[in-house]
Design a protein around this motif. Structure first.
Motif, short mmCIF file in Angstrom:
data_model
loop_
_atom_site.label_atom_id
_atom_site.label_comp_id
_atom_site.label_asym_id
_atom_site.label_seq_id
_atom_site.Cartn_x
_atom_site.Cartn_y
_atom_site.Cartn_z
N PHE B 215 0.86 -1.19 0.00
CA PHE B 215 0.00 0.00 0.00
C PHE B 215 0.89 1.24 0.00
O PHE B 215 1.99 1.21 0.53
CB PHE B 215 -0.86 0.05 1.26
CG PHE B 215 -2.00 -0.94 1.30
CD1 PHE B 215 -3.16 -0.71 0.57
CD2 PHE B 215 -1.92 -2.08 2.08
CE1 PHE B 215 -4.22 -1.60 0.62
CE2 PHE B 215 -2.97 -2.98 2.13
CZ PHE B 215 -4.13 -2.75 1.40
N SER B 216 0.40 2.32 -0.58
CA SER B 216 1.12 3.59 -0.45
C SER B 216 0.10 4.71 -0.35
O SER B 216 -1.08 4.52 -0.65
CB SER B 216 2.03 3.80 -1.67
OG SER B 216 1.26 3.78 -2.85
N LEU B 217 0.57 5.86 0.11
CA LEU B 217 -0.33 7.01 0.22
C LEU B 217 -0.10 7.92 -0.97
O LEU B 217 1.03 8.05 -1.45
CB LEU B 217 -0.05 7.76 1.53
CG LEU B 217 -0.33 6.94 2.80
CD1 LEU B 217 0.11 7.69 4.04
CD2 LEU B 217 -1.81 6.57 2.90
N PRO B 218 -1.17 8.54 -1.50
CA PRO B 218 -0.99 9.42 -2.67
C PRO B 218 -0.16 10.65 -2.29
O PRO B 218 -0.11 11.03 -1.12
CB PRO B 218 -2.41 9.82 -3.05
CG PRO B 218 -3.25 9.55 -1.85
CD PRO B 218 -2.55 8.51 -1.02
N SER B 219 0.48 11.25 -3.27
CA SER B 219 1.29 12.44 -2.98
C SER B 219 0.38 13.55 -2.46
O SER B 219 -0.75 13.71 -2.90
CB SER B 219 2.05 12.88 -4.23
OG SER B 219 1.16 12.89 -5.34
N GLU B 220 0.90 14.30 -1.51
CA GLU B 220 0.15 15.38 -0.88
C GLU B 220 -0.22 16.45 -1.90
O GLU B 220 0.55 16.77 -2.78
CB GLU B 220 1.01 16.03 0.22
CG GLU B 220 1.22 15.16 1.44
CD GLU B 220 0.06 15.25 2.43
OE1 GLU B 220 -0.47 16.36 2.60
OE2 GLU B 220 -0.32 14.21 2.99
N LYS B 221 -1.43 17.00 -1.71
CA LYS B 221 -1.83 18.15 -2.55
C LYS B 221 -0.99 19.36 -2.15
O LYS B 221 -0.62 19.51 -0.99
CB LYS B 221 -3.31 18.45 -2.30
CG LYS B 221 -4.23 17.53 -3.08
CD LYS B 221 -5.15 18.33 -3.98
CE LYS B 221 -5.88 17.40 -4.94
NZ LYS B 221 -6.46 18.12 -6.06
N GLY B 222 -0.73 20.22 -3.09
CA GLY B 222 0.13 21.37 -2.82
C GLY B 222 -0.53 22.49 -2.03
O GLY B 222 0.10 23.48 -1.72
N GLY B 223 -1.79 22.35 -1.66
CA GLY B 223 -2.48 23.43 -0.97
C GLY B 223 -3.23 24.29 -1.96
O GLY B 223 -2.93 24.29 -3.15
N VAL B 224 -4.21 25.02 -1.44
CA VAL B 224 -5.12 25.74 -2.33
C VAL B 224 -4.56 27.13 -2.69
O VAL B 224 -4.00 27.81 -1.85
CB VAL B 224 -6.53 25.83 -1.70
CG1 VAL B 224 -6.49 26.54 -0.35
CG2 VAL B 224 -7.52 26.51 -2.64
N THR B 225 -4.70 27.49 -3.95
CA THR B 225 -4.38 28.85 -4.39
C THR B 225 -5.67 29.64 -4.44
O THR B 225 -6.57 29.29 -5.21
CB THR B 225 -3.74 28.81 -5.80
OG1 THR B 225 -2.60 27.98 -5.75
CG2 THR B 225 -3.37 30.21 -6.28
N MET B 226 -5.79 30.69 -3.63
CA MET B 226 -7.03 31.48 -3.64
C MET B 226 -6.94 32.53 -4.75
O MET B 226 -5.88 33.15 -4.94
CB MET B 226 -7.27 32.15 -2.28
CG MET B 226 -7.49 31.16 -1.13
SD MET B 226 -8.84 29.95 -1.38
CE MET B 226 -10.28 31.01 -1.29
N VAL B 227 -8.05 32.68 -5.46
CA VAL B 227 -8.08 33.62 -6.58
C VAL B 227 -9.05 34.75 -6.25
O VAL B 227 -10.12 34.51 -5.68
CB VAL B 227 -8.52 32.89 -7.88
CG1 VAL B 227 -8.55 33.85 -9.06
CG2 VAL B 227 -7.61 31.70 -8.17
#
Lengths: 316, 246
Positions: B215-227
């Motif tokens: 099993f592995s964990l998916p790569s972390e999301k880079g965080g949200v860019t607010m527009v």
């Protein structure tokens, strides 16, 4: 030795999913050696086009009756897998593929990995294939150790590329089981890409305040050719049709772009959409949990922002 | 009309996902388990409704160790008449399908119900496998089921629409949202469940062809860019040039 891909047909033409399946079969055949054969149960006028996406040949079989019957189809696929000496049998992880892959794995005594997101790779005792599990919160890599393997491919995992030219289509006859079930009718929305296959999805929730306000969502979807979706509460209270509901108890999707409008992002909703490549969240509540799962966020009243986004897309 | 309902135990949707034994096994420590929602809300309740319409009996079946008895009792509290537990920790969906099929061969059922998939592995494998072992008809993703003369008319979900099918028992049916309305067990049901039979049956031999290598964990999301809400041209530019999805 060969790879057998089970294609899907709708109203006498290939379903888009068949092209992804053929391309996956082509990539698998390159790993395993041998040819990629696509089996079509029924007639498709554009069958030879599968050669463009990597099929070496297409076999068609007349099912002998109208409509889909998993027992009959599984028998046809099993016989064709045996006669083509298939090392791998490939389905799309669709309503059709899910109804058949388990049956065919039992019929062939073959290991099954469903919803695969990778091409089989040679491993210590056979081949390894990965899939997303726990609602996208983890990836499992399986090892298949049987001489034949059955794989269903998660939609939108591989973008079909043109790798060949139109191929030969041969009609095959075989003696299969006869159907006990009868299809009474079928109704599908026309003109739009079905949600599980859509690359662009515009989804809206309770923040819309009422079904009469959906015009701005449809206008936004139309201007980029996206498919519309909705959250569970909105489907439950009848603002939108049941088949638009994405989330854990609805349809699970993995588009390239998911724009969520007026949806707070409950964990059950995220479970159905967090395999999307890029997520945009539009919500006036800065505390909406969906922002944590988003790539891009706009914190404002959707009734102001959505028409502005539509205008920006039209002018772009 | 006697129905068999296959029930599964799954981690709760909110469970924290981690792994042990060199990332080869799911870490069950501290995880709360539930009856798989598709099995509980739709498959089981539709089987109970069918019994209320036509008489007969509802049996639930689970492949698992004694720790699964708690979710089996819940199914009995909702309204199943009796339960069977095949006494082994299931190795895979193919194992579950084989064990259930063997049980059905020795006991007569008109309809075999199960949820369209479990919410942990989302494979939708078991129903099709049981049907093939027994050479039965199989309708997947059923969202409606009505009596139709001696048989049934079933509506199933397909991509972007529905399909209607006429068929007769015996058959296997997998339940999607809409097939029934969720029922909450009441106090009387919970008390009665304690006295309903839960038969433990020993498994048949199983030779698997598939196992989890890791099993592995998916790569972390880079965080949200607010527009900026006033600048939707910027969002369009980001989607085209940065994300490259338009």
């Amino acid at each position: 030795m060969s790879v057998l891909v089970v294609g899907e047909i709708s109203n006498g033409s290939l379903r888009a999913a068949s092209k992804e399946a053929a391309y996956y079969g082509h990539l698998t055949a390159q790993k395993l050696g041998g040819e990629c054969t696509v089996l079509l149960i029924g007639e498709a006028q554009d069958a030879s086009e599968l050669g463009v996406y990597g099929a070496n040949k297409v076999l068609t079989v007349d099912p002998g009756s109208e409509g889909f019957d998993s027992r009959v189809y599984a028998d046809i696929i099993k016989q064709t897998a045996q006669s083509t000496d298939a090392k791998a049998v490939i389905f799309m992880h669709s309503s059709t593929g899910k109804s058949l892959a388990g049956r065919v794995s039992v019929a062939l005594g073959a290991g099954l990995v469903s919803g695969a997101t990778s091409i089989p790779e040679a491993s210590t005792n056979g081949y390894s294939v990965s899939k997303s599990v726990f609602s996208g919160k983890a990836i499992a890599t399986y090892e298949i150790t049987s001489p034949t393997m059955v794989i269903s491919v998660m939609g939108n995992s591989f973008k079909p590329e043109a790798v060949g030219a139109a191929c030969e289509v041969t009609a095959n006859t075989l003696s299969a089981k006869t159907a006990n079930t009868q299809i009474l009718g079928r109704s599908t929305q026309s003109g739009t890409v079905p949600l599980p296959e859509a690359e662009l999805v515009i989804s809206a929730g309770r923040g819309m305040k009422g079904p009469e306000n959906w015009g701005i969502i449809e206008e936004l979807a139309d201007c980029i050719g996206a498919t519309t979706a909705c959250s569970r509460p909105v489907a439950d209270i009848g603002w939108r049709p049941h088949h638009e509901h994405v989330g854990q108890t609805g349809v699970a999707i993995r588009p390239n772009l998911y724009i969520a409008i007026g949806i707070s992002g409950a964990i059950q909703h995220l479970a159905g959409v967090n395999n999307s490549k890029v997520i945009v969240v539009i919500n006036k509540d800065p505390e909406a949990p969906f922002f944590k799962a988003a790539d891009y966020g706009v914190c404002a009243d959707l009734f102001d922002v959505v028409p502005r986004l539509t205008a920006a897309l039209k002018n772009a | 009309m006697n129905s068999l309902v296959c029930i599964s135990k799954t981690p709760d949707t909110t469970a924290k996902i981690s792994f042990v034994d060199g990332n080869t096994a799911f870490n069950e420590d501290g995880v709360s388990f539930i009856l798989n929602p598709y099995d509980e809300w739709y498959a089981l309740v539709r089987a109970i409704e069918l019994k209320e319409e036509k008489g007969g009996k509802v049996t639930v079946i689970n492949v698992g160790d004694p720790s699964n008895d708690i979710i089996i009792r819940k199914a009995l509290a909702i309204g199943a008449d009796e339960a069977v537990r095949i006494n082994k920790k299931a190795e895979s969906s193919a194992d579950v399908a084989l064990q259930v099929a063997e049980y059905v061969k020795n006991n007569n059922f008109d309809i075999i119900f199960l949820g369209k998939e479990t919410i942990d592995y989302n494979g939708a494998e078991v129903g099709a496998m049981i049907a093939e072992h027994l050479d039965l008809d199989y309708v997947s993703f059923a969202s409606k089921m009505e009596s139709n003369g001696d048989g049934f008319k079933v509506t199933r979900d397909i991509e972007g629409g529905i399909e209607e099918i006429a068929l007769s028992a015996p058959f296997v049916i997998s339940a999607a949202k809409g097939l029934a309305e969720q029922r909450i067990p009441n106090m009387k049901g919970i008390m009665m469940a304690k006295r309903k039979p839960l038969n433990v049956v020993e498994p048949v031999g199983f030779n698997g062809h598939v196992n989890v290598a890791s099993f592995s964990l998916p790569s972390e999301k880079g965080g949200v860019t607010m527009v900026d809400p006033e600048n939707m041209e910027e969002l369009v530019r980001l989607l085209k040039e940065e994300a490259k999805v338009l």
